[in-house]
Motif scaffolding. Structure first.
Motif, mmCIF file in Angstrom:
data_model
loop_
_atom_site.group_PDB
_atom_site.id
_atom_site.type_symbol
_atom_site.label_atom_id
_atom_site.label_comp_id
_atom_site.label_asym_id
_atom_site.label_seq_id
_atom_site.Cartn_x
_atom_site.Cartn_y
_atom_site.Cartn_z
ATOM 1 N N ALA A 153 1.836 -62.815 36.834
ATOM 2 C CA ALA A 153 1.903 -61.376 37.102
ATOM 3 C C ALA A 153 1.027 -60.610 36.118
ATOM 4 C CB ALA A 153 3.345 -60.893 37.017
ATOM 5 N N LEU A 154 1.008 -61.055 34.854
ATOM 6 C CA LEU A 154 0.147 -60.416 33.855
ATOM 7 C C LEU A 154 -1.322 -60.610 34.229
ATOM 8 C CD1 LEU A 154 1.978 -61.559 30.577
ATOM 9 C CD2 LEU A 154 2.162 -59.354 31.732
ATOM 10 N N SER A 170 -2.544 -61.151 37.256
ATOM 11 C CA SER A 170 -2.848 -60.420 38.483
ATOM 12 C C SER A 170 -3.088 -58.947 38.225
ATOM 13 C CB SER A 170 -1.704 -60.592 39.491
ATOM 14 O OG SER A 170 -1.555 -61.952 39.851
ATOM 15 N N SER A 171 -2.461 -58.399 37.191
ATOM 16 C CA SER A 171 -2.683 -56.988 36.880
ATOM 17 C C SER A 171 -4.154 -56.725 36.562
ATOM 18 C CB SER A 171 -1.795 -56.557 35.710
ATOM 19 O OG SER A 171 -2.207 -57.197 34.506
ATOM 20 N N ASN A 172 -4.870 -57.728 36.042
ATOM 21 C CA ASN A 172 -6.284 -57.524 35.709
ATOM 22 C C ASN A 172 -7.124 -57.322 36.959
ATOM 23 O OD1 ASN A 172 -8.344 -57.369 33.689
ATOM 24 N ND2 ASN A 172 -9.072 -59.363 34.322
ATOM 25 N N LEU A 186 -6.191 -55.773 39.644
ATOM 26 C CA LEU A 186 -5.977 -54.386 40.056
ATOM 27 C C LEU A 186 -6.710 -53.423 39.123
ATOM 28 C CD1 LEU A 186 -3.620 -55.988 41.476
ATOM 29 C CD2 LEU A 186 -2.315 -53.878 41.337
ATOM 30 N N ILE A 187 -6.656 -53.713 37.828
ATOM 31 C CA ILE A 187 -7.372 -52.880 36.859
ATOM 32 C C ILE A 187 -8.872 -52.925 37.158
ATOM 33 C CG2 ILE A 187 -8.024 -52.715 34.425
ATOM 34 C CD1 ILE A 187 -5.141 -53.771 33.811
ATOM 35 N N LEU A 243 -3.957 -50.661 29.343
ATOM 36 C CA LEU A 243 -3.282 -51.610 30.236
ATOM 37 C C LEU A 243 -3.966 -52.970 30.199
ATOM 38 C CD1 LEU A 243 -2.551 -49.374 33.370
ATOM 39 C CD2 LEU A 243 -0.904 -50.202 31.679
ATOM 40 N N LEU A 281 -1.574 -56.101 29.126
ATOM 41 C CA LEU A 281 -1.024 -56.991 30.162
ATOM 42 C C LEU A 281 -1.861 -58.255 30.350
ATOM 43 C CD1 LEU A 281 0.144 -54.269 32.722
ATOM 44 C CD2 LEU A 281 1.451 -55.363 30.895
ATOM 45 N N TYR A 335 1.330 -62.710 43.735
ATOM 46 C CA TYR A 335 1.513 -61.468 42.991
ATOM 47 C C TYR A 335 0.376 -60.492 43.281
ATOM 48 C CZ TYR A 335 5.031 -63.871 40.084
ATOM 49 O OH TYR A 335 6.132 -64.537 39.634
ATOM 50 N N LEU A 338 0.843 -56.754 44.879
ATOM 51 C CA LEU A 338 0.491 -55.607 44.043
ATOM 52 C C LEU A 338 -0.693 -54.830 44.628
ATOM 53 C CD1 LEU A 338 0.840 -57.247 40.505
ATOM 54 C CD2 LEU A 338 2.333 -55.510 41.505
#
Length: 295
Positions: free
Chosen positions: A18-19, A21-23, A25-26, A226, A230, A261, A265
């Motif tokens: 999940a951490l 995958s946030s990249n 989106l960023i 972020l 993350l 994820y 997201l």
């Protein structure tokens, strides 16, 4: 009896994707807000500042260790922070978050193949089949479900950047496991990040000289924070802990969850619903990881 670090590693096995995958989106949100190399440089500089309070004692205690390992730290920093950082942000301008996740998901297969080529490990026929299916799945996603796009070499340039970043991540994973360190995980991560910042700096200056930069904004600052927290300091430290406690094979299982994820997201936050070719690509890639990485 299971130790506390081992228990923590099993928890992080589920949290780390999940951490990561946030990249993705960023990266998608950064287009037109902040330049790719500047985002990567500021992300890892801030991540280094966050890591130092937990690692400086070990770095001071083992100066000969990181001084002896500095060439390796620069190589790992270049692979993990420059290529796996700025290249992803460049590629995300012209490809989707789910494409990034699915291409990255093939990394465990690449690690297994590197084990055959570099460490003279053996692959069974089933493992070879898994590797071939995983590559087919990535090509299907890159072609957007139309094989004609591959034949005519028509595909998003962003996917090529992500493939390069994925290959770099494979090299980072193999070398970080192959090159043993006297430093504990947090301290080694901090030292690698410092190497990555040094490698990123000249490329960031070149980027600023070569093209006009978006004006600085509160949104750019938020993306930097972020990205540093993350997919930066937290995810790399968690990855190092999981790799140390559970081994490379189990660590590779994290990439099964990253596309799931990322899909959820990206759909919820960016309005990027999965397409049919994503489903077919995932159906080829995810079982193939199990085939290619099993003993």
């Amino acid at each position: 009896m299971v130790s506390e670090p081992h228990r923590l590693a099993w928890l992080l096995l589920w949290v780390t994707p999940a951490l990561w995958s946030s990249n993705y989106l960023i990266a998608r949100a950064a287009g037109g807000v902040i330049a790719p190399h500047l985002l990567a440089l500021l992300r890892w500089t801030l991540a280094l500042l966050l890591l130092l309070p937990f690692s400086w004692r070990a770095l001071v205690r083992e100066p000969r260790g990181w001084l002896r390992e500095w060439p390796q730290l620069l190589v790992l920093g270049g692979l993990g922070m420059w290529i796996c950082g700025a290249f992803v942000y460049i590629g995300a301008r012209t490809t989707s978050a789910l494409n990034i996740a699915l291409i990255y998901a093939v990394a465990p297969v690449g690690i297994a193949v590197c084990g055959v080529l570099l460490l003279h490990e053996r692959m069974s026929p089933a493992q070879r089949l898994g590797a071939a299916l995983a590559v087919a799945g990535v090509l299907y996603v890159i072609a957007r479900g139309d094989v004609g796009n591959l034949i005519a070499v028509r595909f998003a340039l962003g996917d090529a950047w992500i493939v390069a970043a994925s290959v770099s991540w494979i090299a980072y994973s193999v070398l970080s496991q192959r090159w043993k360190s006297v430093l504990p995980p947090a301290a080694r991560t901090a030292a690698v990040v410092a190497g990555g910042v040094l490698v990123l700096l000249p490329f960031t200056l070149l980027e600023a000289w070569a093209a006009p930069q978006p004006p600085w904004s509160a949104r750019a600052a938020l993306l930097v924070v972020l990205a540093a927290l993350l997919p930066g300091a937290l995810s790399y430290t968690a990855y190092a802990i999981v790799q140390r406690e559970l081994g490379a094979a189990r660590t590779g299982l994290m990439l099964y969850l990253a596309p799931l994820y990322a899909a959820l997201l990206a759909w919820a936050l960016l309005g990027e619903p999965p397409r049919g070719y994503h489903v077919v690509g995932a159906a080829l890639i995810l079982p193939s990881i199990w085939l290619a990485t099993r003993r």
